[in-house]
Design a protein around this motif. Structure first.
Motif, PDB file in Angstrom:
ATOM      1  N   UNK A 526       0.841  -1.212   0.000  1.00 26.91           N
ATOM      2  CA  UNK A 526       0.000   0.000   0.000  1.00 26.91           C
ATOM      3  C   UNK A 526       0.872   1.256   0.000  1.00 26.91           C
ATOM      4  N   UNK A 527       1.877   1.267   0.842  1.00 29.80           N
ATOM      5  CA  UNK A 527       2.769   2.430   0.916  1.00 29.80           C
ATOM      6  C   UNK A 527       3.522   2.622  -0.395  1.00 29.80           C
ATOM      7  N   UNK A 528       3.940   1.522  -1.013  1.00 28.04           N
ATOM      8  CA  UNK A 528       4.620   1.623  -2.312  1.00 28.04           C
ATOM      9  C   UNK A 528       3.688   2.173  -3.385  1.00 28.04           C
ATOM     10  N   UNK A 529       2.410   1.765  -3.359  1.00 34.74           N
ATOM     11  CA  UNK A 529       1.441   2.299  -4.325  1.00 34.74           C
ATOM     12  C   UNK A 529       1.312   3.809  -4.190  1.00 34.74           C
ATOM     13  N   UNK A 546      -7.289   4.302   8.187  1.00 31.56           N
ATOM     14  CA  UNK A 546      -8.089   3.894   7.029  1.00 31.56           C
ATOM     15  C   UNK A 546      -7.926   2.403   6.753  1.00 31.56           C
ATOM     16  N   UNK A 547      -6.693   1.910   6.824  1.00 29.71           N
ATOM     17  CA  UNK A 547      -6.466   0.484   6.607  1.00 29.71           C
ATOM     18  C   UNK A 547      -7.195  -0.354   7.657  1.00 29.71           C
ATOM     19  N   UNK A 548      -7.183   0.092   8.897  1.00 31.14           N
ATOM     20  CA  UNK A 548      -7.869  -0.645   9.957  1.00 31.14           C
ATOM     21  C   UNK A 548      -9.378  -0.666   9.735  1.00 31.14           C
ATOM     22  N   UNK A 561      -5.419   0.858  -1.238  1.00 34.46           N
ATOM     23  CA  UNK A 561      -4.717   2.093  -1.609  1.00 34.46           C
ATOM     24  C   UNK A 561      -5.711   3.169  -2.018  1.00 34.46           C
ATOM     25  N   UNK A 562      -6.765   2.784  -2.743  1.00 33.49           N
ATOM     26  CA  UNK A 562      -7.776   3.761  -3.169  1.00 33.49           C
ATOM     27  C   UNK A 562      -8.514   4.337  -1.968  1.00 33.49           C
ATOM     28  N   UNK A 567      -8.920   9.114   1.809  1.00 30.50           N
ATOM     29  CA  UNK A 567      -8.750   9.669   3.155  1.00 30.50           C
ATOM     30  C   UNK A 567      -7.697  10.773   3.178  1.00 30.50           C
ATOM     31  N   UNK A 568      -6.787  10.723   2.217  1.00 28.03           N
ATOM     32  CA  UNK A 568      -5.714  11.736   2.130  1.00 28.03           C
ATOM     33  C   UNK A 568      -6.041  12.835   1.129  1.00 28.03           C
ATOM     34  N   UNK A 569      -7.329  13.038   0.836  1.00 27.64           N
ATOM     35  CA  UNK A 569      -7.682  13.963  -0.238  1.00 27.64           C
ATOM     36  C   UNK A 569      -7.245  15.397   0.061  1.00 27.64           C
ATOM     37  N   UNK A 570      -7.173  15.789   1.330  1.00 25.65           N
ATOM     38  CA  UNK A 570      -6.714  17.137   1.641  1.00 25.65           C
ATOM     39  C   UNK A 570      -5.257  17.314   1.215  1.00 25.65           C
ATOM     40  N   UNK A 571      -4.434  16.321   1.530  1.00 29.22           N
ATOM     41  CA  UNK A 571      -3.021  16.389   1.148  1.00 29.22           C
ATOM     42  C   UNK A 571      -2.853  16.307  -0.358  1.00 29.22           C
ATOM     43  N   UNK A 572      -3.669  15.467  -1.021  1.00 33.23           N
ATOM     44  CA  UNK A 572      -3.577  15.323  -2.475  1.00 33.23           C
ATOM     45  C   UNK A 572      -4.010  16.613  -3.168  1.00 33.23           C
TER      46      UNK A 572
END
Length: 682
Positions: A526-529, A546-548, A561-562, A567-572
């Motif tokens: 997931x982190x690599x993706x 999110x993974x949990x 990953x999706x 969940x990281x949409x603010x950072x994206x």
């Protein structure tokens, strides 16, 4: 059950308690004899421990030891003073020292005592105090340079993280030790002063007590109390002299880790030429100068000369043996199986350069490339939230002088060439006036550029050109290569380190997720993706939350990953969109989205899109057309798709347009204003 007090605790506690009690309570003469003998023994132990320690930090507790022994010695001094003044008898040890050293002669005893005071106070204490002060100052001043040297060695792969940590701890320990020693030497100086004052008090007070209380005449009182005073002073000053000498040995130790005895012998008695000359001169003095006892000087000189001759012959034999056995030892070393095993190690990142670039990496020649490598690792850690492996720098004579190559896991992935003492000037697009120079290409982004000389730099900058120096070119290129391959550089061990780091502050979350719901390998995927598409994993808490939440329903790393991306949409959104500005993007035709979803095949190993090659080619060509359109508008190419399609579409075009940003609608913040300038239709 854990012991409250250990053997060491009891010993040190009793030692300090005896010191405090001795300041207020008079010890019996017999007990005082035992304590004085013990004090001398402790001083001897400290002296030889300091002599045979390899480095100063082997006695890192010496400042505390110095304080303890000083207060204990003063306590014994006070206790003996009480006995001398009250009873005229301080035990057998004090009397023995006074009679033996002075030979029952008051004048000789006082002269010996004064000499000891002068040697300790003026010579040893004064020198140790000055050396401690200077050493502490230089140690503190050298700390930043030593820290930078450790960082440089760490980044070039010369040392491991564990060795770097040990070196940093040693530097901090040295700083604390020599800083403490600077103050601790004041104890020794004060102790010598106190001993001198107590001696004077003993002598004057003893004479008064002998005359007034015991009815002695002045001569008799002087004789009795002077011997006791000298003995008491010697019992105090001899251990104090040992401690002072130990202090001097510790603070004057060199950087070598060899024992002082080995260093002294090696440096004084292993140079044959010096020994032979010294022996000849000594023997010649005994022969020429008549009054000198020749039977002492001539044999001594001859002995030193013979020692030099033997040393010279031994050194010659050793050199011959080294020449004889050297090739055999080298061949034997090469044949060892572990030497082959060491060649199997592959460095994650390597920067190799020709000899012309060596000055940029050599600190002694003013190069700062090593410092820039340190900054690269920090920059990537801040931007992407992962630790970059050690970057090994090495010169390669097979390369062109000004050429450099970048390797990932032993395989070359990029290269570049610079011109030493030149600057690279790039036109940002709005500069009309051209500048003379050598045409080239910027290695990181493959932009057209010009090599210019140093005297053209100021003019190029005034015209609006972007001007960079060679170290910056290499550093930027290395940074971009690392970012492009950071996903494959992330290992399971790196992932475990990230998990351990998060567990310190969020143990409940980590215990719930690992290994109950996901193992380390699945989290690594997931982190690599995320890293492969330039998404930072620094917010590891949100990622793991999110993974949990979703790992109980699916363990497919791509689908998880999706969920994490949403969940990281603010950072994206913050990474790809400017707040308050309208962003031009392209969208994906809903028909293509339906076609892709209809072609998705599920297997045990995951899912993939099963489309005909011709159809894939048409979709890629249509995508490339929209990318070119956005490029012509000066915009970053971004394609917006439905959430369920995003990962399949990205995987479809990844091999053809690798740097294209593909986002889903769920990854865009609601306050971001988008403007569609085209649609991928095929």
């Amino acid at each position: 059950m854990k012991k409250v007090f250990g053997r060491n605790d009891l010993f040190v506690g009793a030692y300090l308690l005896a010191a405090v009690i001795g300041l207020f309570v008079s010890f019996p003469a017999a007990l005082l004899d035992v304590l004085l003998a013990f004090n001398i023994g402790v001083a001897i132990i400290i002296l030889f421990t300091a002599m045979y320690s390899k480095e100063a930090l082997d006695m890192s507790a010496f400042p505390t030891i110095l304080l303890f022994t000083t207060i204990f010695r003063i306590s014994l001094n006070v206790s003996s003073t009480k006995l001398i003044l009250r009873d005229g008898d301080a035990g057998k040890v004090v009397s023995a020292f006074g009679q033996f050293v002075g030979g029952n002669d008051i004048i000789i005893g006082f002269i010996v005592f004064i000499i000891l005071i002068i040697v300790q106070f003026v010579v040893i204490n004064k020198g140790s105090e000055r050396v401690s002060e200077v050493t502490a100052r230089f140690t503190l001043d050298a700390m930043p340079g030593k820290q930078m040297a450790i960082d440089a060695d760490l980044n070039t792969g010369a040392i491991t993280d564990k060795e770097a940590k040990e070196r940093r701890e040693k530097i901090q320990a040295e700083s604390a030790f020599f800083g403490s020693m600077d103050g601790a030497t004041k104890f020794v100086k004060g102790d010598a002063t106190a001993g001198l004052i107590i001696t004077v008090i003993n002598l004057i007070g003893g004479i008064i007590m002998g005359v007034v209380r015991q009815g002695m005449d002045i001569g008799e009182a002087l004789n009795q109390y002077a011997i006791l005073t000298i003995g008491d002073g010697l019992c105090s000053q001899i251990p104090s002299l040992f401690i002072s000498l130990s202090t001097g040995i510790l603070v004057t130790k060199g950087a070598s880790e060899a024992q002082v005895t080995d260093e002294i012998y090696t440096q004084l008695f292993t140079v044959p030429k010096v020994l032979m000359i010294a022996g000849a001169v000594l023997a010649l003095l005994g022969i020429i100068i008549g009054p000198l006892p020749w039977y002492i000087f001539v044999p001594l000189g001859a002995g030193i000369f013979i020692l030099g001759f033997i040393s010279n012959r031994s050194k010659a034999v050793a050199e011959v043996e080294a020449e004889t056995h050297g090739p055999e030892a080298e061949a034997s070393e090469i044949r060892k199986p572990e030497n082959v095993v060491s060649l199997l190690q592959v460095d994650p990142i390597e920067l190799e350069f020709g000899y012309g670039i060596i000055p940029l990496a050599d600190v002694n020649q003013g190069g700062d490339l090593l410092d820039r490598v340190v900054m690269i690792r920090r920059q990537v850690a801040l931007e992407l939230g992962t630790v970059v492996p050690i970057i090994r720098l090495r010169d390669n004579i097979q390369l062109n002088p000004n050429q450099y190559i970048i390797k990932i896991k032993g395989i070359q992935v990029s290269e570049g060439e610079i011109m030493f003492d030149h600057y690279m000037a790039m036109n940002p697009g709005f500069v009309e006036e051209e500048i003379a120079g050598i045409e080239t290409e910027e290695p990181s982004f493959h932009l057209p550029a010009i090599w210019i000389s140093e005297n053209q730099r100021e003019r190029a900058e005034s015209l609006g050109y972007t001007v960079v120096d060679p170290p910056s070119i290499i550093a930027t290129h290395l940074t971009e290569v690392i970012k492009a391959h950071i996903a494959e550089l992330l290992t399971r061990q790196d992932t475990q380190n990230l998990i351990n780091n998060l567990k310190e502050s969020n143990p409940t979350l980590v215990d719930e997720l690992v290994p109950k719901l996901m193992n380390v390998g699945e989290i690594e995927k997931v982190l690599q993706n995320l890293l492969s598409e330039g998404i930072s994993i620094r917010d590891l808490l949100t990622i793991f939350e999110t993974l949990a939440d979703h790992a109980a329903t699916t363990r497919d790393p791509d689908i998880l990953t999706e969920y994490v991306r949403q969940a990281l949409k603010r950072a994206i959104s913050n990474k790809f969109f400017m707040p308050g500005e309208k962003t031009s993007v392209a969208t994906l035709d809903p028909k293509i989205e339906q076609e892709i979803m209809g072609a998705v095949k599920q297997t045990e190993q995951g899912s993939f899109v099963n489309l005909a090659p011709d159809r894939i080619r048409k979709i890629v060509e249509a995508t490339q057309a929209e990318v070119n359109k956005l490029d012509s508008l000066g915009r970053q190419p971004i394609i917006i798709t439905s959430p369920i399609v995003r990962m399949y579409f990205k995987g479809l075009i990844q091999d053809y347009i690798g740097d294209l940003v593909v986002l889903s609608y769920n990854e865009v913040e609601s306050n971001v204003e988008l403007e569609s300038v085209g649609m991928v239709t095929a």
